[in-house]
Design a protein around this motif. Structure first.
Motif, short mmCIF file in Angstrom:
data_model
loop_
_atom_site.label_atom_id
_atom_site.label_comp_id
_atom_site.label_asym_id
_atom_site.label_seq_id
_atom_site.Cartn_x
_atom_site.Cartn_y
_atom_site.Cartn_z
N ASP A 1 17.10 28.06 6.11
CA ASP A 1 17.25 28.65 7.43
C ASP A 1 18.70 28.60 7.91
O ASP A 1 19.19 29.55 8.52
CB ASP A 1 16.34 27.92 8.43
N LYS B 1 14.32 21.53 2.04
CA LYS B 1 14.45 22.90 1.57
C LYS B 1 14.42 23.91 2.71
O LYS B 1 15.29 24.80 2.80
CB LYS B 1 13.32 23.19 0.58
N GLY B 2 13.42 23.82 3.60
CA GLY B 2 13.31 24.79 4.69
C GLY B 2 14.53 24.78 5.59
O GLY B 2 15.04 25.84 5.99
N GLU B 3 15.04 23.61 5.92
CA GLU B 3 16.21 23.52 6.80
C GLU B 3 17.43 24.16 6.15
O GLU B 3 18.18 24.91 6.80
CB GLU B 3 16.50 22.05 7.10
N SER C 1 10.96 18.81 -0.31
CA SER C 1 10.08 19.68 0.48
C SER C 1 10.47 19.67 1.95
O SER C 1 10.28 20.67 2.65
CB SER C 1 8.63 19.24 0.31
#
Length: 599
Positions: free
Chosen positions: A287, A282-284, A279
């Motif tokens: 992006d 994932k975002g890094e 979690s």
């Protein structure tokens, strides 16, 4: 037809004819000889001396150089111009008879000669003859599918049919010719098929097709295209080949993009810690590496089920999916766990290495005190020698073998060395006939051992073991002798019981000595004092037996005089019966000493 005489009085008539193929040949009626070559009688002086030979092929003359082995269709200059010189017949002597034809346009009529008598051109080599026969087949248009019978009907009347001498050579040349012709036709067909394939593939590249396109769609789109029409029945096969290549190229391109994207993610996640969560990562990743995603995941148009069209600028499935991002994360976590496990194992190996060094140092300490350690040594005896040594102190509290266990291991190894050396010494003693007794001196054994090998430091322990074995062996021998003596005494006792007449309770040794000495058991014993003791014991037992018998008889007499309602005592009755018969009862049967028996 006329015969002409040559100068010199010799007659020679050569007649020139022309074959159906238009080639000239010569016939001599006098000698019945036919030849393709111009006879020397008809040649000029210049033709006879020249290296050039004139031949004809399909009615056309050509010249062959016998020295250079070259042929030419142009008349050599050294033969001169035939138009500016008189006919060769005039130079050679008698004129040649040439039958005239009433119709100049038609071919000259040949002499009716059988096939076997047709003039045969002579060739210098077999290769030239075979080349002429192959040229004959090509001239008559023999095809690759012809049989020998079909070709024979076409070429049998040609003069070059007999260029090869035997029928087998002609057939071999025919099969070689047709084989090469078939190979040439196959090559031409392959080239045509390759050209047709390239044209069809070029047409397919111009059509709007995708991975799921079927042949019926291509048939509708390119029904009037020249390449599709030219392909005919092979169109579907060529379509399948193109689609296989198209799909393979598409998949290879997608695989290459996938591998490159996974490599980039793996390089970025190389230093990922084991505590990182998906979690958080994932975002890094999305992006920073959004350009690695499949185009179909970046926008809703085109939809996910839109196939990739050939020649399209963007492949919607060329890239990474979210599953691939998770897979890269899982691989990075696995690598982090592996690195951590390797670090722990490396640390553990370092600790084990230090412990091993401590144990090796203590073993070295034991080797240094080897002279003070014997197979009979104990820990309480050895401990005061090492209790202050740092190698002993360092090993205390360490896992694994303790100092006490290592000491006993050392003692066991020393015992094994002693055992091997003792066995070696005993083998040498057996070979030399040397025996160790209980009273053998130490120096005597040591001097014997020094003759065979170097005496070890623990020789005293070996000597003690040899003495122990000697004592044990002596004890066993004494025990064996004692058991044998006891058996001999028992044998003598039984023999005394069995003497007839029996030895009475009042007998003496002097009275019975003569009878006893005759017994084999007495001679085997060979010990008169021991035999006399046995005799005395037998006499004593006889006295006790007689006394017991009298006591029982008295008791029985008393019981017989008293009233009795029961049956008489069967045992007492038997005893009285034995007494009445003059045979005393053997009371000693129930009172024998241990190890005795009555026969």
């Amino acid at each position: 037809m006329e015969s002409l005489d040559r100068p010199g009085g010799q007659s020679a008539s050569w007649v020139e004819y022309t074959s159906p193929a238009g080639r000239a040949y010569y016939y001599n009626p006098a000698t019945k000889k036919t030849t393709w070559e111009k006879p020397d009688e008809l040649k000029s002086e210049q033709e006879r001396l020249s290296v050039w030979k004139e031949y004809a092929k399909d009615g056309r003359a050509y010249w062959y150089n016998t020295e250079t082995k070259k042929s030419t269709w142009t008349r050599p200059a050294e033969l001169g111009d035939p138009a500016s010189k008189p006919p060769a017949v005039a130079q050679a002597g008698p004129p040649v008879v040439r039958p005239s034809s009433p119709v100049p346009e038609q071919p000259r009529r040949a002499v009716p000669v059988a096939v076997e008598r047709m003039p045969r051109r002579e060739y210098r080599t077999q290769e030239e003859a075979e080349a002429a026969f192959l040229a004959l087949l090509a001239t008559h248009g023999v095809g690759s599918t012809w049989t020998w019978e079909q070709a024979l009907r076409e070429i049998v009347s040609d003069s070059d049919y007999r260029a090869l001498k035997t029928l087998a050579e002609r057939k071999d040349a025919f099969h070689k010719y047709t084989g090469k012709l078939r190979e040439k036709e196959r090559e031409e067909a392959r080239v045509r098929a390759q050209q047709q394939r390239e044209k069809f593939f070029d047409m397919m590249r111009e059509l709007p097709i995708s991975e799921v396109t079927r042949f019926r769609k291509v048939r509708c789109l390119a029904a009037e295209h020249p390449a599709f029409v030219e392909a005919g029945k092979d169109g579907e096969r060529l379509f399948d080949e193109f689609m296989d290549l198209f799909i393979r190229d598409t998949r290879d391109r997608r695989r290459a993009a996938h591998d490159e994207g996974m490599r980039v993610l793996a390089a970025h996640l190389a230093g990922l810690k084991i505590s990182a969560k998906w979690s958080d990562v994932k975002g890094e990743l999305l992006d920073r590496f959004s350009h690695l995603l499949m185009p179909a995941l970046k926008t809703e148009t085109p939809p996910l089920d839109t196939p990739y069209m050939y020649g399209a600028p963007v492949d919607p499935e060329c890239g990474l999916s979210l599953i691939d991002f998770m897979d890269a994360y899982d691989r990075a976590i696995t690598d982090a766990e592996r690195r951590e496990a390797e670090g722990r194992q490396k640390e553990k190996d370092g600790v084990l290495r230090i412990q091993s060094q401590y144990r090796n140092a203590f073993r070295q300490l034991l080797e240094e005190h080897r002279a003070q350690i014997t197979p009979a040594s104990t820990w309480t005896q050895f401990f005061p020698l090492i209790k202050t040594d740092h190698r002993y102190i360092d090993l205390l509290g360490q896992p694994g073998s303790s100092p006490l266990e290592l000491f006993w291991d050392h003692v066991e190894l020393l015992e094994e060395d002693v055992y091997r050396e003792r066995k070696r010494l005993e083998s040498a003693m057996r070979d030399a006939g040397f025996r160790v007794h209980v009273d053998t001196a130490r120096e005597e054994v040591k001097s014997f051992a020094a003759e065979f090998y170097h005496v070890p430091d623990y020789f005293d322990y070996i000597y003690e073991q040899l003495l122990m074995k000697a004592r044990h062996k002596k004890e066993e021998e004494d025990e064996r002798i004692l058991r044998q003596h006891r058996r001999m005494l028992d044998d003598l006792r039984y023999a005394l019981y069995d003497l007839v007449p029996r030895i009475s309770a009042d007998a003496t040794w002097d009275e019975e000595k003569s009878r006893v000495e005759r017994l084999p058991e007495f001679r085997a014993l060979d010990d008169e004092p021991a035999a006399r003791l046995v005799f005395d014991r037998v006499v004593e037992r006889e006295r006790e037996s007689r006394k017991s018998a009298r006591s029982r008889d008295a008791d029985a007499h008393k019981r017989s005089r008293s009233p009795s309602t029961g049956p008489p005592d069967s045992r007492a009755a038997r005893r009285r019966m034995s007494t009445d018969n003059g045979m005393p009862a053997n009371d000693h049967d129930s009172e024998l000493e241990e190890g005795e028996m009555v026969l």
